[in-house]
Design a protein around this motif. Structure first.
Motif, PDB file in Angstrom:
ATOM      1  N   ALA A   1       4.084   7.464  -3.103  1.00 34.56           N
ATOM      2  CA  ALA A   1       4.713   7.414  -1.779  1.00 34.56           C
ATOM      3  C   ALA A   1       6.036   8.155  -1.740  1.00 34.56           C
ATOM      4  CB  ALA A   1       4.925   5.964  -1.369  1.00 34.56           C
TER       5      ALA A   1
ATOM      6  N   ARG B   1      11.120   6.145   3.888  1.00 36.04           N
ATOM      7  CA  ARG B   1      11.722   6.833   5.038  1.00 36.04           C
ATOM      8  C   ARG B   1      12.842   6.008   5.655  1.00 36.04           C
ATOM      9  NH1 ARG B   1       6.192   8.097   5.973  1.00 36.04           N
ATOM     10  NH2 ARG B   1       6.036   6.372   7.482  1.00 36.04           N
TER      11      ARG B   1
ATOM     12  N   GLU C   1       0.841  -1.190   0.000  1.00 38.86           N
ATOM     13  CA  GLU C   1       0.000   0.000   0.000  1.00 38.86           C
ATOM     14  C   GLU C   1       0.881   1.246   0.000  1.00 38.86           C
ATOM     15  OE1 GLU C   1      -3.238   0.011  -0.377  1.00 38.86           O
ATOM     16  OE2 GLU C   1      -3.253  -2.191  -0.426  1.00 38.86           O
ATOM     17  N   GLU C   2       0.298   2.379  -0.368  1.00 43.16           N
ATOM     18  CA  GLU C   2       1.068   3.625  -0.466  1.00 43.16           C
ATOM     19  C   GLU C   2       1.744   3.971   0.858  1.00 43.16           C
ATOM     20  OE1 GLU C   2       0.280   8.382  -1.244  1.00 43.16           O
ATOM     21  OE2 GLU C   2      -1.017   6.922  -2.262  1.00 43.16           O
ATOM     22  N   ASN C   3       1.025   3.836   1.992  1.00 39.61           N
ATOM     23  CA  ASN C   3       1.622   4.182   3.274  1.00 39.61           C
ATOM     24  C   ASN C   3       2.774   3.242   3.637  1.00 39.61           C
ATOM     25  OD1 ASN C   3      -0.408   2.097   3.703  1.00 39.61           O
ATOM     26  ND2 ASN C   3      -0.048   2.370   5.880  1.00 39.61           N
ATOM     27  N   GLU C   4       2.714   1.996   3.165  1.00 37.69           N
ATOM     28  CA  GLU C   4       3.804   1.053   3.422  1.00 37.69           C
ATOM     29  C   GLU C   4       5.030   1.404   2.590  1.00 37.69           C
ATOM     30  OE1 GLU C   4       1.497  -3.030   4.615  1.00 37.69           O
ATOM     31  OE2 GLU C   4       1.419  -2.427   2.489  1.00 37.69           O
ATOM     32  N   TYR C   5       4.811   1.802   1.345  1.00 35.17           N
ATOM     33  CA  TYR C   5       5.940   2.263   0.535  1.00 35.17           C
ATOM     34  C   TYR C   5       6.566   3.520   1.145  1.00 35.17           C
ATOM     35  CZ  TYR C   5       5.025  -0.964  -3.348  1.00 35.17           C
ATOM     36  OH  TYR C   5       4.886  -2.081  -4.125  1.00 35.17           O
ATOM     37  N   ALA C   6       5.737   4.422   1.641  1.00 32.23           N
ATOM     38  CA  ALA C   6       6.245   5.642   2.263  1.00 32.23           C
ATOM     39  C   ALA C   6       7.100   5.307   3.485  1.00 32.23           C
ATOM     40  CB  ALA C   6       5.088   6.559   2.656  1.00 32.23           C
ATOM     41  N   ARG C   7       6.673   4.329   4.235  1.00 38.06           N
ATOM     42  CA  ARG C   7       7.434   3.896   5.417  1.00 38.06           C
ATOM     43  C   ARG C   7       8.802   3.342   5.017  1.00 38.06           C
ATOM     44  NH1 ARG C   7       5.214  -0.917   9.377  1.00 38.06           N
ATOM     45  NH2 ARG C   7       7.179  -1.305  10.513  1.00 38.06           N
TER      46      ARG C   7
ATOM     47  N   ARG D   1       1.155   3.603  -6.831  1.00 40.98           N
ATOM     48  CA  ARG D   1       1.177   3.723  -5.362  1.00 40.98           C
ATOM     49  C   ARG D   1       2.599   3.987  -4.869  1.00 40.98           C
ATOM     50  NH1 ARG D   1      -2.044  -0.851  -5.747  1.00 40.98           N
ATOM     51  NH2 ARG D   1      -0.420  -2.196  -4.868  1.00 40.98           N
TER      52      ARG D   1
END
Length: 369
Positions: free
Chosen positions: A212, A169, A160-166, A208
Protein backbone atom coordinates in the motif's frame (compact mmCIF):
# COMPACT_ATOMS: atom_id res chain seq x y z
CA UNK A 1 0.12 -9.10 -4.42
CA UNK A 2 3.50 -10.79 -4.35
CA UNK A 3 3.83 -14.51 -3.62
CA UNK A 4 2.97 -15.16 0.01
CA UNK A 5 5.52 -15.64 2.76
CA UNK A 6 5.28 -18.88 4.69
CA UNK A 7 7.10 -20.47 7.60
CA UNK A 8 8.28 -24.06 7.48
CA UNK A 9 7.56 -26.37 10.38
CA UNK A 10 8.47 -24.50 13.56
CA UNK A 11 9.99 -27.53 15.25
CA UNK A 12 12.29 -28.00 12.25
CA UNK A 13 13.65 -24.50 12.80
CA UNK A 14 14.21 -25.27 16.49
CA UNK A 15 16.15 -28.42 15.65
CA UNK A 16 18.27 -26.59 13.07
CA UNK A 17 19.20 -23.95 15.63
CA UNK A 18 19.97 -26.44 18.38
CA UNK A 19 22.28 -28.39 16.08
CA UNK A 20 24.54 -25.41 15.34
CA UNK A 21 28.18 -25.86 16.36
CA UNK A 22 30.83 -23.59 17.81
CA UNK A 23 32.57 -23.53 14.42
CA UNK A 24 29.36 -22.36 12.74
CA UNK A 25 28.98 -19.54 15.27
CA UNK A 26 32.55 -18.41 14.60
CA UNK A 27 31.88 -18.46 10.85
CA UNK A 28 28.70 -16.44 11.34
CA UNK A 29 30.58 -13.80 13.32
CA UNK A 30 33.14 -13.45 10.52
CA UNK A 31 30.64 -13.37 7.67
CA UNK A 32 30.09 -9.86 6.26
CA UNK A 33 26.82 -10.90 4.62
CA UNK A 34 25.23 -13.36 7.06
CA UNK A 35 22.96 -16.06 5.69
CA UNK A 36 19.93 -17.62 7.34
CA UNK A 37 22.20 -20.47 8.38
CA UNK A 38 24.44 -17.91 10.09
CA UNK A 39 21.41 -16.47 11.89
CA UNK A 40 20.52 -19.95 13.15
CA UNK A 41 24.04 -20.30 14.56
CA UNK A 42 23.91 -16.90 16.27
CA UNK A 43 20.60 -17.84 17.92
CA UNK A 44 21.86 -21.24 19.07
CA UNK A 45 22.90 -22.41 22.52
CA UNK A 46 26.43 -22.72 21.11
CA UNK A 47 26.49 -18.93 20.63
CA UNK A 48 25.89 -18.13 24.29
CA UNK A 49 29.60 -18.20 25.16
CA UNK A 50 30.18 -15.69 22.36
CA UNK A 51 27.75 -13.08 23.72
CA UNK A 52 30.49 -10.51 24.46
CA UNK A 53 31.74 -10.82 20.86
CA UNK A 54 28.17 -10.65 19.54
CA UNK A 55 27.52 -7.54 21.62
CA UNK A 56 30.66 -5.87 20.29
CA UNK A 57 29.80 -6.72 16.68
CA UNK A 58 26.24 -5.54 17.19
CA UNK A 59 27.48 -2.30 18.77
CA UNK A 60 29.85 -1.58 15.90
CA UNK A 61 27.23 -2.27 13.23
CA UNK A 62 24.66 -0.12 15.01
CA UNK A 63 27.10 2.79 15.25
CA UNK A 64 28.05 2.39 11.59
CA UNK A 65 24.46 2.39 10.32
CA UNK A 66 22.69 4.62 12.85
CA UNK A 67 25.41 6.77 14.40
CA UNK A 68 24.98 7.94 17.99
CA UNK A 69 21.22 8.38 17.78
CA UNK A 70 18.29 6.75 19.57
CA UNK A 71 14.80 7.56 18.35
CA UNK A 72 12.14 8.25 20.98
CA UNK A 73 8.40 7.63 20.59
CA UNK A 74 5.26 7.16 22.66
CA UNK A 75 2.14 5.04 22.18
CA UNK A 76 -1.24 6.78 22.16
CA UNK A 77 -3.99 4.28 22.98
CA UNK A 78 -7.25 5.20 21.28
CA UNK A 79 -9.44 2.24 22.23
CA UNK A 80 -9.31 -0.96 24.27
CA UNK A 81 -12.40 -2.60 22.76
CA UNK A 82 -11.51 -5.93 21.15
CA UNK A 83 -13.44 -8.78 19.53
CA UNK A 84 -10.60 -11.28 19.90
CA UNK A 85 -9.99 -13.68 22.77
CA UNK A 86 -6.21 -13.80 23.02
CA UNK A 87 -5.20 -15.64 26.18
CA UNK A 88 -2.23 -13.35 26.87
CA UNK A 89 -3.76 -9.89 26.28
CA UNK A 90 -5.38 -7.52 28.74
CA UNK A 91 -7.73 -6.28 26.02
CA UNK A 92 -9.17 -9.77 25.36
CA UNK A 93 -12.94 -9.69 24.88
CA UNK A 94 -13.63 -11.95 27.87
CA UNK A 95 -11.59 -9.87 30.34
CA UNK A 96 -13.61 -7.66 32.67
CA UNK A 97 -11.90 -4.28 32.34
CA UNK A 98 -13.21 -0.71 31.92
CA UNK A 99 -13.69 -0.27 28.16
CA UNK A 100 -13.14 3.09 26.52
CA UNK A 101 -12.76 4.59 23.08
CA UNK A 102 -11.48 8.13 22.76
CA UNK A 103 -13.49 10.70 20.87
CA UNK A 104 -11.59 12.85 18.40
CA UNK A 105 -11.43 15.66 20.95
CA UNK A 106 -10.14 13.28 23.64
CA UNK A 107 -7.52 11.92 21.26
CA UNK A 108 -6.41 15.46 20.48
CA UNK A 109 -6.04 16.20 24.20
CA UNK A 110 -3.89 13.10 24.67
CA UNK A 111 -1.82 14.09 21.64
CA UNK A 112 -1.37 17.64 22.94
CA UNK A 113 0.06 16.26 26.18
CA UNK A 114 2.54 14.10 24.29
CA UNK A 115 3.50 17.02 22.06
CA UNK A 116 4.08 19.24 25.10
CA UNK A 117 6.31 16.55 26.59
CA UNK A 118 8.50 16.66 23.48
CA UNK A 119 7.31 13.71 21.43
CA UNK A 120 7.24 14.01 17.64
CA UNK A 121 6.70 10.34 16.82
CA UNK A 122 3.46 8.76 18.06
CA UNK A 123 2.18 5.20 17.70
CA UNK A 124 -1.64 5.06 17.57
CA UNK A 125 -2.89 1.83 19.17
CA UNK A 126 -6.31 0.19 19.37
CA UNK A 127 -7.72 -3.17 20.27
CA UNK A 128 -9.05 -5.13 17.30
CA UNK A 129 -12.67 -4.01 17.03
CA UNK A 130 -13.29 -2.76 13.47
CA UNK A 131 -16.91 -1.84 14.14
CA UNK A 132 -15.73 0.70 16.73
CA UNK A 133 -12.20 1.69 15.69
CA UNK A 134 -12.42 1.10 11.96
CA UNK A 135 -10.77 2.88 9.06
CA UNK A 136 -13.20 5.83 9.11
CA UNK A 137 -12.40 6.50 12.77
CA UNK A 138 -8.65 6.07 12.28
CA UNK A 139 -8.61 8.31 9.23
CA UNK A 140 -10.41 11.08 11.13
CA UNK A 141 -7.91 10.88 13.99
CA UNK A 142 -4.92 10.86 11.64
CA UNK A 143 -6.16 13.84 9.64
CA UNK A 144 -6.44 15.81 12.87
CA UNK A 145 -2.95 14.84 14.07
CA UNK A 146 -0.83 14.67 10.93
CA UNK A 147 0.32 18.31 11.05
CA UNK A 148 1.16 18.04 14.74
CA UNK A 149 3.69 15.20 14.51
CA UNK A 150 6.56 14.28 12.21
CA UNK A 151 5.54 10.62 12.16
CA UNK A 152 2.31 8.76 12.91
CA UNK A 153 2.42 4.98 13.16
CA UNK A 154 -0.49 2.62 13.76
CA UNK A 155 -0.82 -0.68 15.59
CA UNK A 156 -4.41 -1.76 14.95
CA UNK A 157 -6.32 -4.72 13.49
CA UNK A 158 -4.95 -6.09 10.19
CA UNK A 159 -6.41 -4.21 7.23
CA UNK A 160 -6.76 -4.73 3.51
CA UNK A 161 -4.27 -3.16 1.10
CA UNK A 162 -6.73 -0.48 -0.07
CA UNK A 163 -7.45 0.45 3.56
CA UNK A 164 -3.75 0.84 4.31
CA UNK A 165 -3.41 2.97 1.17
CA UNK A 166 -6.24 5.19 2.39
CA UNK A 167 -4.58 5.70 5.77
CA UNK A 168 -1.24 6.36 4.09
CA UNK A 169 -2.85 9.14 2.08
CA UNK A 170 -4.34 10.51 5.29
CA UNK A 171 -0.87 10.75 6.86
CA UNK A 172 0.09 7.42 8.45
CA UNK A 173 3.81 6.79 7.95
CA UNK A 174 4.26 3.31 9.45
CA UNK A 175 2.40 0.13 10.42
CA UNK A 176 3.32 -2.22 13.27
CA UNK A 177 1.78 -5.68 13.11
CA UNK A 178 3.22 -8.51 15.15
CA UNK A 179 2.57 -12.15 14.40
CA UNK A 180 2.66 -12.75 18.19
CA UNK A 181 4.05 -16.24 17.56
CA UNK A 182 5.18 -17.91 14.35
CA UNK A 183 4.51 -21.29 15.96
CA UNK A 184 1.22 -22.42 14.37
CA UNK A 185 0.44 -24.91 17.10
CA UNK A 186 0.85 -22.40 19.91
CA UNK A 187 -0.89 -19.72 17.82
CA UNK A 188 -4.02 -21.87 17.74
CA UNK A 189 -3.82 -22.51 21.47
CA UNK A 190 -3.63 -18.85 22.56
CA UNK A 191 -6.00 -17.30 20.01
CA UNK A 192 -9.33 -18.60 21.18
CA UNK A 193 -11.85 -16.55 19.18
CA UNK A 194 -12.06 -13.65 16.76
CA UNK A 195 -10.56 -12.85 13.38
CA UNK A 196 -7.08 -13.02 14.84
CA UNK A 197 -7.43 -16.81 14.84
CA UNK A 198 -6.55 -16.71 11.12
CA UNK A 199 -2.79 -17.28 11.22
CA UNK A 200 -2.27 -16.95 7.46
CA UNK A 201 -4.21 -13.70 7.15
CA UNK A 202 -2.15 -12.10 9.89
CA UNK A 203 1.11 -13.42 8.45
CA UNK A 204 0.33 -11.74 5.11
CA UNK A 205 -0.50 -8.37 6.71
CA UNK A 206 2.98 -6.76 6.59
CA UNK A 207 3.10 -7.42 2.85
CA UNK A 208 -0.32 -5.78 2.34
CA UNK A 209 0.81 -2.71 4.27
CA UNK A 210 4.06 -2.49 2.32
CA UNK A 211 2.24 -2.91 -1.00
CA UNK A 212 0.00 0.00 0.00
CA UNK A 213 3.04 2.28 0.10
CA UNK A 214 3.69 2.57 3.82
CA UNK A 215 7.09 4.09 4.50
CA UNK A 216 7.88 1.66 7.32
CA UNK A 217 6.66 -1.75 8.50
CA UNK A 218 7.29 -3.17 11.96
CA UNK A 219 7.20 -6.89 12.68
CA UNK A 220 7.75 -8.81 15.90
CA UNK A 221 7.01 -11.81 18.09
CA UNK A 222 5.60 -11.80 21.60
CA UNK A 223 8.32 -13.50 23.59
CA UNK A 224 7.10 -16.01 26.12
CA UNK A 225 4.68 -17.97 23.95
CA UNK A 226 7.08 -20.36 22.21
CA UNK A 227 10.75 -21.15 21.60
CA UNK A 228 12.38 -17.70 21.41
CA UNK A 229 15.23 -18.99 19.25
CA UNK A 230 12.85 -20.30 16.58
CA UNK A 231 10.82 -17.08 16.84
CA UNK A 232 14.03 -15.18 16.11
CA UNK A 233 14.75 -17.39 13.10
CA UNK A 234 11.22 -16.84 11.83
CA UNK A 235 11.59 -13.08 12.23
CA UNK A 236 14.82 -13.17 10.23
CA UNK A 237 13.19 -15.21 7.47
CA UNK A 238 10.18 -12.89 7.37
CA UNK A 239 12.41 -9.82 7.31
CA UNK A 240 14.55 -11.17 4.46
CA UNK A 241 11.45 -12.05 2.42
CA UNK A 242 9.96 -8.59 2.95
CA UNK A 243 13.21 -6.88 1.95
CA UNK A 244 13.33 -8.93 -1.24
CA UNK A 245 9.78 -8.05 -2.29
CA UNK A 246 9.54 -4.50 -0.88
CA UNK A 247 13.05 -3.11 -1.11
CA UNK A 248 11.86 0.52 -0.95
CA UNK A 249 10.30 0.03 2.48
CA UNK A 250 12.02 0.53 5.82
CA UNK A 251 11.61 -2.23 8.41
CA UNK A 252 11.79 -2.54 12.17
CA UNK A 253 11.67 -5.49 14.54
CA UNK A 254 10.23 -5.33 18.04
CA UNK A 255 10.93 -7.78 20.87
CA UNK A 256 8.03 -7.51 23.35
CA UNK A 257 8.22 -9.86 26.30
CA UNK A 258 5.02 -10.86 28.05
CA UNK A 259 4.06 -8.50 30.88
CA UNK A 260 1.44 -8.79 33.65
CA UNK A 261 -2.06 -8.03 32.30
CA UNK A 262 -5.72 -8.68 32.99
CA UNK A 263 -6.42 -12.40 32.73
CA UNK A 264 -3.23 -13.30 34.64
CA UNK A 265 -1.78 -15.29 31.74
CA UNK A 266 1.53 -16.93 32.63
CA UNK A 267 4.28 -17.14 29.98
CA UNK A 268 4.52 -20.56 28.37
CA UNK A 269 8.28 -20.15 27.95
CA UNK A 270 10.70 -18.25 30.18
CA UNK A 271 12.68 -15.67 28.20
CA UNK A 272 15.44 -14.03 30.23
CA UNK A 273 17.19 -10.73 29.65
CA UNK A 274 20.21 -12.75 28.50
CA UNK A 275 18.02 -14.52 25.92
CA UNK A 276 16.58 -11.22 24.76
CA UNK A 277 20.06 -9.75 24.40
CA UNK A 278 21.24 -12.67 22.29
CA UNK A 279 18.16 -12.36 20.09
CA UNK A 280 18.72 -8.65 19.49
CA UNK A 281 22.44 -9.04 18.81
CA UNK A 282 21.75 -11.88 16.35
CA UNK A 283 19.16 -9.85 14.41
CA UNK A 284 21.45 -6.81 14.28
CA UNK A 285 24.35 -8.88 12.91
CA UNK A 286 22.02 -10.60 10.45
CA UNK A 287 20.49 -7.32 9.18
CA UNK A 288 22.60 -4.24 10.06
CA UNK A 289 20.03 -1.81 8.63
CA UNK A 290 16.89 -2.93 10.46
CA UNK A 291 15.53 -0.73 13.24
CA UNK A 292 15.35 -2.56 16.57
CA UNK A 293 12.76 -1.44 19.12
CA UNK A 294 13.08 -1.87 22.88
CA UNK A 295 9.92 -0.68 24.61
CA UNK A 296 8.90 0.26 28.13
CA UNK A 297 7.86 -3.36 28.67
CA UNK A 298 11.47 -3.79 29.82
CA UNK A 299 12.90 -2.52 33.09
CA UNK A 300 14.86 0.74 33.08
CA UNK A 301 18.09 -1.00 34.16
CA UNK A 302 18.06 -3.35 31.17
CA UNK A 303 17.10 -0.65 28.68
CA UNK A 304 19.90 1.59 29.91
CA UNK A 305 22.41 -1.23 29.61
CA UNK A 306 21.38 -1.97 26.01
CA UNK A 307 21.92 1.60 24.79
CA UNK A 308 24.23 1.56 21.79
CA UNK A 309 24.44 -2.22 21.62
CA UNK A 310 21.68 -2.81 19.07
CA UNK A 311 18.36 -1.08 19.77
CA UNK A 312 17.73 2.08 17.78
CA UNK A 313 14.30 3.10 19.06
CA UNK A 314 12.93 3.44 22.59
CA UNK A 315 9.46 4.28 23.83
CA UNK A 316 9.26 6.51 26.90
CA UNK A 317 6.69 7.74 29.38
CA UNK A 318 4.23 5.14 28.11
CA UNK A 319 0.64 4.56 29.21
CA UNK A 320 -1.25 1.59 27.73
CA UNK A 321 -4.78 2.67 28.71
CA UNK A 322 -6.96 4.96 26.53
CA UNK A 323 -7.02 8.45 28.02
CA UNK A 324 -4.31 7.63 30.54
CA UNK A 325 -2.06 10.59 29.80
CA UNK A 326 -4.71 13.17 30.66
CA UNK A 327 -6.43 11.28 33.48
CA UNK A 328 -3.42 9.66 35.10
CA UNK A 329 -5.48 6.48 35.43
CA UNK A 330 -4.33 3.07 34.18
CA UNK A 331 -7.59 1.15 34.46
CA UNK A 332 -8.20 -0.79 31.26
CA UNK A 333 -4.53 -0.95 30.30
CA UNK A 334 -3.26 -3.56 27.86
CA UNK A 335 -0.34 -4.49 30.10
CA UNK A 336 1.70 -2.92 32.89
CA UNK A 337 4.91 -1.25 31.76
CA UNK A 338 8.33 -1.97 33.25
CA UNK A 339 9.98 1.44 32.77
CA UNK A 340 7.91 4.26 34.29
CA UNK A 341 10.34 7.11 33.63
CA UNK A 342 9.34 10.28 31.79
CA UNK A 343 10.71 11.25 28.39
CA UNK A 344 13.05 13.75 30.07
CA UNK A 345 14.46 11.09 32.38
CA UNK A 346 14.99 8.65 29.51
CA UNK A 347 16.58 11.32 27.31
CA UNK A 348 18.91 12.37 30.12
CA UNK A 349 20.17 8.80 30.47
CA UNK A 350 20.65 8.54 26.70
CA UNK A 351 22.64 11.79 26.65
CA UNK A 352 24.71 10.78 29.69
CA UNK A 353 25.69 7.62 27.79
CA UNK A 354 26.98 9.78 24.91
CA UNK A 355 24.04 9.32 22.55
CA UNK A 356 21.54 11.72 21.00
CA UNK A 357 17.83 11.19 21.69
CA UNK A 358 15.95 11.96 18.48
CA UNK A 359 12.25 12.78 18.54
CA UNK A 360 12.06 13.54 14.81
CA UNK A 361 14.09 11.66 12.19
CA UNK A 362 12.45 12.92 8.99
CA UNK A 363 10.15 15.63 7.68
CA UNK A 364 6.59 15.11 6.52
CA UNK A 365 7.43 16.92 3.26
CA UNK A 366 9.16 13.71 2.21
CA UNK A 367 5.89 11.73 2.40
CA UNK A 368 5.34 10.62 -1.20
CA UNK A 369 1.74 9.93 -2.10
Amino acid sequence: MQSRFHIQDFSTLARQISAATTAQVQTALRNQSPSLEDLAALLSPAAEKFLPLMAARSRDLTALRFGKTTQIFAPLYLSNFCINRCAYCGFAADNTIPRKQLSVDEAMREADILKQRGFNHVLLVTGEAPAKAGVDYLEEIVLCLKDQFAALSIEVQPLEENEYARLFRAGVTAVAVYQETYDREIYEQVHLAGKKCDYNYRLATPARAAAAGMREIGIGALLGLSDWRAEGMSLGMHLRWLRKHFWQTNFTVSFPRLRPAAGAFEPLVNVTEKNLSQLMFALRIFDPDVGLILSTREEARFRDGMLGLGPTRYSAGSCTAPGGYSSGEHDGEQFSVGDHRSIDEVCNIIENKGFDPVCKDWDREFQIL
